[in-house]
Design a protein around this motif. Sequence first.
Motif, PDB file in Angstrom:
ATOM      1  N   UNK A 315     -20.101 -14.861  18.454  1.00  0.00           N
ATOM      2  CA  UNK A 315     -20.794 -14.602  19.718  1.00  0.00           C
ATOM      3  C   UNK A 315     -20.329 -15.525  20.842  1.00  0.00           C
ATOM      4  N   UNK A 316     -19.869 -16.728  20.504  1.00  0.00           N
ATOM      5  CA  UNK A 316     -19.535 -17.726  21.522  1.00  0.00           C
ATOM      6  C   UNK A 316     -18.104 -17.617  22.043  1.00  0.00           C
ATOM      7  N   UNK A 317     -17.187 -17.043  21.274  1.00  0.00           N
ATOM      8  CA  UNK A 317     -15.792 -16.932  21.722  1.00  0.00           C
ATOM      9  C   UNK A 317     -15.686 -15.909  22.872  1.00  0.00           C
ATOM     10  N   UNK A 318     -14.546 -15.935  23.587  1.00  0.00           N
ATOM     11  CA  UNK A 318     -14.387 -14.990  24.696  1.00  0.00           C
ATOM     12  C   UNK A 318     -13.141 -14.117  24.570  1.00  0.00           C
ATOM     13  N   UNK A 319     -12.567 -14.035  23.364  1.00  0.00           N
ATOM     14  CA  UNK A 319     -11.418 -13.160  23.152  1.00  0.00           C
ATOM     15  C   UNK A 319     -11.824 -11.694  23.120  1.00  0.00           C
ATOM     16  N   UNK A 320     -13.069 -11.430  22.697  1.00  0.00           N
ATOM     17  CA  UNK A 320     -13.605 -10.074  22.613  1.00  0.00           C
ATOM     18  C   UNK A 320     -15.032 -10.084  23.163  1.00  0.00           C
ATOM     19  N   UNK A 321     -15.552  -8.930  23.614  1.00  0.00           N
ATOM     20  CA  UNK A 321     -16.971  -8.864  23.990  1.00  0.00           C
ATOM     21  C   UNK A 321     -17.850  -9.313  22.823  1.00  0.00           C
ATOM     22  N   UNK A 322     -18.949  -9.984  23.127  1.00  0.00           N
ATOM     23  CA  UNK A 322     -19.760 -10.629  22.089  1.00  0.00           C
ATOM     24  C   UNK A 322     -20.266  -9.653  21.032  1.00  0.00           C
ATOM     25  N   UNK A 323     -20.848  -8.532  21.463  1.00  0.00           N
ATOM     26  CA  UNK A 323     -21.411  -7.596  20.491  1.00  0.00           C
ATOM     27  C   UNK A 323     -20.326  -6.934  19.657  1.00  0.00           C
ATOM     28  N   UNK A 324     -19.193  -6.593  20.278  1.00  0.00           N
ATOM     29  CA  UNK A 324     -18.083  -6.008  19.523  1.00  0.00           C
ATOM     30  C   UNK A 324     -17.528  -7.011  18.524  1.00  0.00           C
ATOM     31  N   UNK A 325     -17.456  -8.285  18.921  1.00  0.00           N
ATOM     32  CA  UNK A 325     -16.985  -9.331  18.019  1.00  0.00           C
ATOM     33  C   UNK A 325     -17.929  -9.493  16.829  1.00  0.00           C
ATOM     34  N   UNK A 326     -19.230  -9.547  17.102  1.00  0.00           N
ATOM     35  CA  UNK A 326     -20.208  -9.680  16.025  1.00  0.00           C
ATOM     36  C   UNK A 326     -20.144  -8.482  15.082  1.00  0.00           C
ATOM     37  N   UNK A 327     -20.023  -7.290  15.653  1.00  0.00           N
ATOM     38  CA  UNK A 327     -19.943  -6.091  14.827  1.00  0.00           C
ATOM     39  C   UNK A 327     -18.721  -6.135  13.917  1.00  0.00           C
ATOM     40  N   UNK A 328     -17.570  -6.580  14.451  1.00  0.00           N
ATOM     41  CA  UNK A 328     -16.339  -6.653  13.657  1.00  0.00           C
ATOM     42  C   UNK A 328     -16.447  -7.698  12.558  1.00  0.00           C
ATOM     43  N   UNK A 329     -16.950  -8.890  12.911  1.00  0.00           N
ATOM     44  CA  UNK A 329     -17.071  -9.969  11.933  1.00  0.00           C
ATOM     45  C   UNK A 329     -18.073  -9.588  10.848  1.00  0.00           C
ATOM     46  N   UNK A 330     -19.202  -8.992  11.235  1.00  0.00           N
ATOM     47  CA  UNK A 330     -20.202  -8.585  10.248  1.00  0.00           C
ATOM     48  C   UNK A 330     -19.662  -7.485   9.344  1.00  0.00           C
ATOM     49  N   UNK A 331     -18.948  -6.522   9.927  1.00  0.00           N
ATOM     50  CA  UNK A 331     -18.410  -5.420   9.134  1.00  0.00           C
ATOM     51  C   UNK A 331     -17.415  -5.919   8.099  1.00  0.00           C
ATOM     52  N   UNK A 332     -16.427  -6.704   8.544  1.00  0.00           N
ATOM     53  CA  UNK A 332     -15.415  -7.216   7.617  1.00  0.00           C
ATOM     54  C   UNK A 332     -16.045  -8.189   6.628  1.00  0.00           C
ATOM     55  N   UNK A 333     -16.976  -9.002   7.110  1.00  0.00           N
ATOM     56  CA  UNK A 333     -17.643  -9.949   6.221  1.00  0.00           C
ATOM     57  C   UNK A 333     -18.426  -9.259   5.124  1.00  0.00           C
ATOM     58  N   UNK A 334     -19.254  -8.296   5.505  1.00  0.00           N
ATOM     59  CA  UNK A 334     -20.088  -7.648   4.505  1.00  0.00           C
ATOM     60  C   UNK A 334     -19.292  -6.769   3.550  1.00  0.00           C
ATOM     61  N   UNK A 335     -18.069  -6.439   3.922  1.00  0.00           N
ATOM     62  CA  UNK A 335     -17.214  -5.767   2.953  1.00  0.00           C
ATOM     63  C   UNK A 335     -16.919  -6.689   1.774  1.00  0.00           C
ATOM     64  N   UNK A 336     -17.007  -8.007   1.997  1.00  0.00           N
ATOM     65  CA  UNK A 336     -16.870  -8.947   0.889  1.00  0.00           C
ATOM     66  C   UNK A 336     -17.975  -8.757  -0.134  1.00  0.00           C
ATOM     67  N   UNK A 337     -19.224  -8.558   0.356  1.00  0.00           N
ATOM     68  CA  UNK A 337     -20.346  -8.299  -0.544  1.00  0.00           C
ATOM     69  C   UNK A 337     -20.126  -7.005  -1.319  1.00  0.00           C
ATOM     70  N   UNK A 338     -19.561  -6.028  -0.633  1.00  0.00           N
ATOM     71  CA  UNK A 338     -19.566  -4.682  -1.164  1.00  0.00           C
ATOM     72  C   UNK A 338     -18.306  -4.309  -1.932  1.00  0.00           C
ATOM     73  N   UNK A 339     -17.149  -4.812  -1.468  1.00  0.00           N
ATOM     74  CA  UNK A 339     -15.906  -4.503  -2.165  1.00  0.00           C
ATOM     75  C   UNK A 339     -15.578  -5.548  -3.225  1.00  0.00           C
ATOM     76  N   UNK A 340     -15.944  -6.805  -2.959  1.00  0.00           N
ATOM     77  CA  UNK A 340     -15.576  -7.890  -3.854  1.00  0.00           C
ATOM     78  C   UNK A 340     -16.011  -7.710  -5.294  1.00  0.00           C
ATOM     79  N   UNK A 341     -17.273  -7.334  -5.557  1.00  0.00           N
ATOM     80  CA  UNK A 341     -17.704  -7.201  -6.950  1.00  0.00           C
ATOM     81  C   UNK A 341     -16.867  -6.230  -7.764  1.00  0.00           C
TER      82      UNK A 341
END
Length: 382
Positions: A315-341
């Motif tokens: 949310x704090x970086x300025x390379x991407x819009x905050x909500x789009x950045x959070x959505x991308x990080x959450x999506x890729x992150x939660x794929x760890x929960x879901x694909x990793x097992x």
Amino acid sequence: MTESFAAPAYRCATRLTFFAVGFTMAAWAPLVAFAKTRMGLADGLFGSLLLCIGLGSLISMPLAGRIAQRVGLRLLMQLSGLCFCAALLALSTVASPWLCALSLLVFGACLGLGDICVNLQAAMVEKAAQQPLMSGFHALFSVGTFVGAAGMTLLLNLGASPLQAASCAAVLAVLRLALAWRHQIVRLDALDNAVFKWPRGVVMLIAALSFICLLVEGAMLDWSALYLQGAHQVPLESAGIAYSAFTLAMAGARFAGDRLARLLGDPLLLAGGALLALLGLGLAQTQSLTGALAGFALAGVGLANAVPVLFRAALQQNRMPAAASLSAVATIGYLGVLLGPGFIGHIAEVTSLHTAFWFLCVTLAALCLLARPAVTRGAESA
């Protein structure tokens, strides 16, 4: 006059929703061993089935922001929660691998939608409050996971069937969502465009570290009970205690997370926590049952504030819009929960579950090395 999202009622609704998502997700953990035994599948094939959770989320998560903007954030949270509970009930009874795969697909899709939506609400509430709140919100997710895993384990030990235990969990989750309804945010207008965009620059690094953190959390959810059963001959009805120890420790550490972030700073909090998690998984691999449970708890303490810190960096970086950045990080992150097992299952099939857990230690070592550069660069780009 429009009520501010910083009002206590919105914070309470956000916490209730985090609790409901974590509770329903963790209610699956004590059922995993029952499902595997009921279908009589080997580790590798069962791991392939678990990939259906990741596939469901892979489909739903990138679409969550767009759907929420079309139908409303609150309505999407409520609908995904109801379908989430229905999928849990199905997973407690199905004996066909094909029906199990379909149920896991729906389960993963609803989990993906719920996670993205509640984190978008949390971002709006934190933004309105102008103070760190993310760790506290995620603490309620961890409380939910502990109550879900421990409650299901208790019911199963008391003689409840998987369907009876899952029915109790579903009713409680729906009641929590109903209580949160009034102060779940209706629309996403308070944030910039939340439509998924592929991350770039420092956001990609933050997303990769989020993937590592949630990969370990996913492994704890789906494999910790089976690990205790295999390594320490713990009965199926009691094997959920490993995930309960992990989530209870995580919840306690998250309640202190916002204060620790102000005291230590996000880079040190993330790097130090990764080291504790690495030590915890090492203990879980090398000690007796008591030491292994202590190791799972230490891993929970270490990982407790990693995701909130990484989400705040997004949310704090300025390379991407905050909500789009959070959505991308959450999506890729939660794929760890879901694909990793699923990948853990395949490693276990080729080698052993013990070796697969050592693989998790390697990923945590990478998190230790990259934590400070990711959070520091994110802050510098702001």
